[in-house]
Scaffold this active site. Structure first.
Site, PDB file in Angstrom:
ATOM      1  N   SER A  64       0.841  -1.192   0.000  1.00 23.56           N
ATOM      2  CA  SER A  64       0.000   0.000   0.000  1.00 23.56           C
ATOM      3  C   SER A  64       0.876   1.241   0.000  1.00 23.56           C
ATOM      4  O   SER A  64       2.008   1.215   0.502  1.00 23.56           O
ATOM      5  CB  SER A  64      -0.904   0.013   1.239  1.00 23.56           C
ATOM      6  OG  SER A  64      -1.555   1.256   1.398  1.00 23.56           O
ATOM      7  N   TYR A 115      -1.787  -1.008  10.246  1.00 26.57           N
ATOM      8  CA  TYR A 115      -1.924  -1.198   8.798  1.00 26.57           C
ATOM      9  C   TYR A 115      -0.698  -0.714   8.035  1.00 26.57           C
ATOM     10  O   TYR A 115      -0.094  -1.471   7.253  1.00 26.57           O
ATOM     11  CB  TYR A 115      -3.177  -0.482   8.288  1.00 26.57           C
ATOM     12  CG  TYR A 115      -3.441  -0.739   6.826  1.00 26.57           C
ATOM     13  CD1 TYR A 115      -4.069  -1.912   6.427  1.00 26.57           C
ATOM     14  CD2 TYR A 115      -3.050   0.168   5.844  1.00 26.57           C
ATOM     15  CE1 TYR A 115      -4.310  -2.172   5.089  1.00 26.57           C
ATOM     16  CE2 TYR A 115      -3.288  -0.076   4.510  1.00 26.57           C
ATOM     17  CZ  TYR A 115      -3.913  -1.247   4.134  1.00 26.57           C
ATOM     18  OH  TYR A 115      -4.131  -1.504   2.802  1.00 26.57           O
TER      19      TYR A 115
END
Length: 258
Positions: A132, A146
């Site tokens: 990401s 995350y």
């Protein structure tokens, strides 16, 4: 093999591979969604659908043992399965954090480790790790683990690429920004995310193509979308203090911190 294949980027990658005639092993938690995708793609290629919950510590070993029993040899691995846990780190039960780390870190490493001998045996083995853009940016409050998990995946990809440079085994970390999928519905942050400007959003099919193209080109880091590449280029030259200040100022727009 594509993990997390039942929605979002995983589905887009599976469809892109099938369009090029690549036989597939698809895995995800949701059997009905997985079987529907497999039925769609079987019109083009051979597809095996295996339901697996990677939050289960024994799932990876069972998954690999099952496909090996059927005589399947994996040439390409797409580590895509993932999700987010919104909220403050200390406001979330540890069992949820532990399951998240199992899926996002441990399962990625174990599945890669178990399949690497098979992938290395092919003259054109491939590993695509769906990381990401968050893994390239400073940490922020909310979804505390995350960005850290995605940063791990990026560094893991870089190391794998170097360790296998003696072969034509290519490893890419795909680092998309905000991508239209079910991700934010699952985390309960859809209303918050819908306030973002249209330019911030990427299309899952375009992200899939960017990742697969980067993999074939031998690029270890792939950032889809010129705006995200520009943002990365601009922010990487700022001091850590300024980067953290920027994240702190903007985190409330994209993260639940309660």
């Amino acid at each position: 093999m594509v993990t997390g294949a039942s929605s979002g980027i995983g589905t887009a990658i599976a469809r892109a591979l099938a369009a090029h005639g690549v036989p597939l092993v698809l895995t995800a938690r949701r059997t009905e969604r997985l079987e529907a995708l497999a039925a769609e793609l079987r019109a083009r290629v051979e597809v095996q659908a295996v339901t697996a919950d990677l939050a289960d510590p024994g799932a990876v070993a069972a998954l690999v043992e099952g496909i090996e029993t059927r005589g399947v040899r994996v040439r390409m691995l797409v580590n895509n399965a993932g999700y987010g846990v919104p909220g403050r780190f200390d406001a979330v039960d540890w069992t949820r954090h532990a399951a998240f780390l199992q899926v996002m870190v441990t399962a990625v490493c174990e599945l890669t480790w178990r399949l690497l001998p098979s992938i290395r045996a092919f003259p054109d083995g491939r590993i695509l790790n769906v990381a990401s853009f968050a893994g390239l940016m400073p940490g922020s409050r909310g979804q505390t683990l995350y960005g850290a998990a995605k940063a791990f995946m990026i560094r893991f990809s870089e190391s794998l690429a170097q360790e296998n440079a003696d072969r034509d085994l290519r490893v890419t970390a795909l680092c998309p920004g905000f991508t239209r999928s079910e991700f934010h519905d699952v985390t309960g942050t859809r209303a918050m995310m819908d306030r973002l400007p249209a330019w911030a959003w990427l299309d899952a099919d375009a992200v899939a193509r960017a990742g697969l193209d980067a993999l074939e080109q031998g690029r270890v880091i792939a950032i889809p979308g010129w705006r995200y590449r520009l943002l990365h280029g601009l922010t990487r030259h700022l001091s850590d203090q300024r980067r953290l200040a920027l994240m702190a100022r903007n985190a409330s727009k994209i993260r639940r911190s309660d």
